[in-house]
Design a protein around this motif. Structure first.
Motif, PDB file in Angstrom:
ATOM      1  N   SER A 113       0.795  -1.237   0.000  1.00 25.23           N
ATOM      2  CA  SER A 113       0.000   0.000   0.000  1.00 25.23           C
ATOM      3  C   SER A 113       0.825   1.283   0.000  1.00 25.23           C
ATOM      4  O   SER A 113       0.264   2.364   0.106  1.00 25.23           O
ATOM      5  N   PHE A 131      -2.394   0.406  -3.708  1.00 25.79           N
ATOM      6  CA  PHE A 131      -3.310  -0.561  -3.110  1.00 25.79           C
ATOM      7  C   PHE A 131      -4.296  -1.109  -4.137  1.00 25.79           C
ATOM      8  O   PHE A 131      -4.763  -2.247  -4.011  1.00 25.79           O
ATOM      9  N   ARG A 135      -5.334  -4.956  -4.532  1.00 26.26           N
ATOM     10  CA  ARG A 135      -6.738  -5.395  -4.475  1.00 26.26           C
ATOM     11  C   ARG A 135      -7.156  -6.159  -5.726  1.00 26.26           C
ATOM     12  O   ARG A 135      -8.066  -6.992  -5.661  1.00 26.26           O
ATOM     13  N   ARG A 197     -12.346  -9.988   2.613  1.00 21.96           N
ATOM     14  CA  ARG A 197     -11.675  -8.907   1.878  1.00 21.96           C
ATOM     15  C   ARG A 197     -12.012  -7.541   2.461  1.00 21.96           C
ATOM     16  O   ARG A 197     -11.144  -6.674   2.575  1.00 21.96           O
ATOM     17  N   GLU A 198     -13.264  -7.336   2.844  1.00 24.16           N
ATOM     18  CA  GLU A 198     -13.665  -6.031   3.345  1.00 24.16           C
ATOM     19  C   GLU A 198     -12.930  -5.663   4.632  1.00 24.16           C
ATOM     20  O   GLU A 198     -12.674  -4.487   4.892  1.00 24.16           O
ATOM     21  N   GLU A 201      -9.410  -4.476   3.390  1.00 22.28           N
ATOM     22  CA  GLU A 201      -9.537  -3.188   2.705  1.00 22.28           C
ATOM     23  C   GLU A 201      -9.809  -2.071   3.703  1.00 22.28           C
ATOM     24  O   GLU A 201      -9.223  -0.971   3.608  1.00 22.28           O
ATOM     25  N   TYR A 202     -10.678  -2.327   4.655  1.00 20.60           N
ATOM     26  CA  TYR A 202     -11.033  -1.319   5.654  1.00 20.60           C
ATOM     27  C   TYR A 202      -9.818  -0.926   6.481  1.00 20.60           C
ATOM     28  O   TYR A 202      -9.591   0.261   6.759  1.00 20.60           O
ATOM     29  N   GLU A 205      -7.251   1.038   4.061  1.00 16.48           N
ATOM     30  CA  GLU A 205      -7.750   2.317   3.537  1.00 16.48           C
ATOM     31  C   GLU A 205      -8.029   3.335   4.632  1.00 16.48           C
ATOM     32  O   GLU A 205      -7.870   4.544   4.407  1.00 16.48           O
TER      33      GLU A 205
END
Length: 263
Positions: A113, A131, A135, A197-198, A201-202, A205
C-alpha cells in the motif's frame, strides 16, 4: 419489561462488547508520527498506542498488540526489538512510529500500500493507486492464502520492473512475507487461511480496525507458531504460482520461510 428499557439495555451491552474490541477512533492529526504499517497506525488512531505515535516504550507496544489483536508478548517483543533498531540513537528504549520509515530496515520495496522509497519518501502515507494493484488480486469476498500470495508477488514483480533501485534485502524480504501473514492471522481464519476482503480493505484504507464490519479479535492468543505457519503457506503458494507460470521470482530470498532470527 418496557421496550425502551430493553432496547437501552441491549445497546449498552453491545457498546460494552464493542469496547472490548476497539476503542474510539480518531484519524491522525498534522504532526502525529505514523509508520508504513497500517496496523500500527490503526492502533494509534484507536488509542491503543498514544495518538501522537511518539515515545513508545516496550510495555506500551506489547500491551497494545495484546489488547487489540491478541498477539502474544514474545512475538510482539520480537517486533518491538526489530523496530527499536530503526531509532537513530544508541541504546534507545523508546521509538516513534515514523522511525519505521527507514528504508530497508523494516520498511521495504514492493509494499502492498506504499510507494517504493525510490519514488517517494512518504512511506507513512497510504497510496490508493498502489493498493488498487494489490486489491486486483482479491476478486472474491473472501481472500485465500493463494490470492494473498498473488497480491504480494504481483507487487514484487511490478516493483522490480519499474524501480531501478529495487531491492528486497534480508530484512525487507521476510517483512514482505510477514505483513501478508499478519493480516491473514489477525483478521481472518488461522486454520482455513482465509480473511474477509472487506476487513483487509477497511484496515488499509482507513487505518482503522474493522469492528464496524463485524470483525472481532482472535479469541485465542496468536503466537510465533501461527505467524511462521502462515508465512510458510504464503511462501508455498508463491512458489506454486511461479512454477505454474513457468517463471522464477526475481527475489529468491523473499521466498524463504520465516523462522527464528529471520522472522
Amino acid at each position: 419489561m418496557n421496550t425502551v428499557l430493553v432496547a437501552t439495555i441491549a445497546v449498552a451491552g453491545l457498546c460494552s462488547a464493542y469496547s472490548e474490541v476497539a476503542r474510539d477512533w480518531k484519524p491522525s492529526d498534522l504532526g502525529d508520527s505514523r509508520s508504513p504499517c497500517p496496523l500500527l497506525n490503526a492502533l494509534a488512531n484507536h488509542g491503543y498506542l498514544p495518538h501522537g505515535g511518539r515515545d513508545l516504550d516496550r510495555d506500551t507496544v506489547l500491551g497494545a498488540l495484546e489488547d487489540a489483536v491478541n498477539l502474544d508478548r514474545p512475538l510482539s517483543d520480537f517486533f518491538f526489538q526489530a523496530a527499536l533498531s530503526t531509532v537513530p540513537l544508541a541504546n534507545a528504549t523508546q521509538l516513534s512510529l515514523h522511525h519505521l520509515n527507514q528504508h530497508n530496515a523494516i520498511e521495504h520495496d514492493a509494499s502492498l500500500s506504499r510507494p517504493d522509497a525510490f519514488f517517494s519518501s512518504h512511506q507513512d502515507v497510504f497510496d490508493p493507486s498502489i493498493f488498487a494493484e494489490t486489491r486486483a488480486h482479491w476478486p472474491d469476498p473472501v481472500i485465500s492464502v493463494r490470492q494473498a500470495a498473488a497480491a504480494r508477488l504481483g507487487r514484487v514483480q511490478t516493483s522490480n520492473r519499474t524501480n531501478p533501485a529495487f531491492e528486497l534485502n534480508r530484512a525487507g524480504a521476510p517483512a514482505s512475507v510477514a505483513e501478508t501473514a499478519v493480516y491473514l492471522i489477525a483478521f481472518g481464519d488461522v486454520e482455513a487461511g482465509t480473511v474477509r476482503r472487506e476487513y483487509v480493505e477497511y484496515l488499509f484504507e482507513n487505518e482503522r480496525l474493522p469492528c464496524e464490519l463485524g470483525w472481532e479479535k482472535s479469541k485465542f492468543v496468536l503466537t510465533q507458531k501461527h505467524l511462521e505457519a502462515m508465512s510458510g503457506r504464503v511462501v508455498a503458494e508463491t512458489n506454486s504460482l511461479l512454477n505454474g507460470a513457468g517463471i522464477r521470482d526475481v527475489t529468491t530470498v523473499s521466498q524463504s520461510p520465516l523462522s527464528g532470527d529471520e522472522l
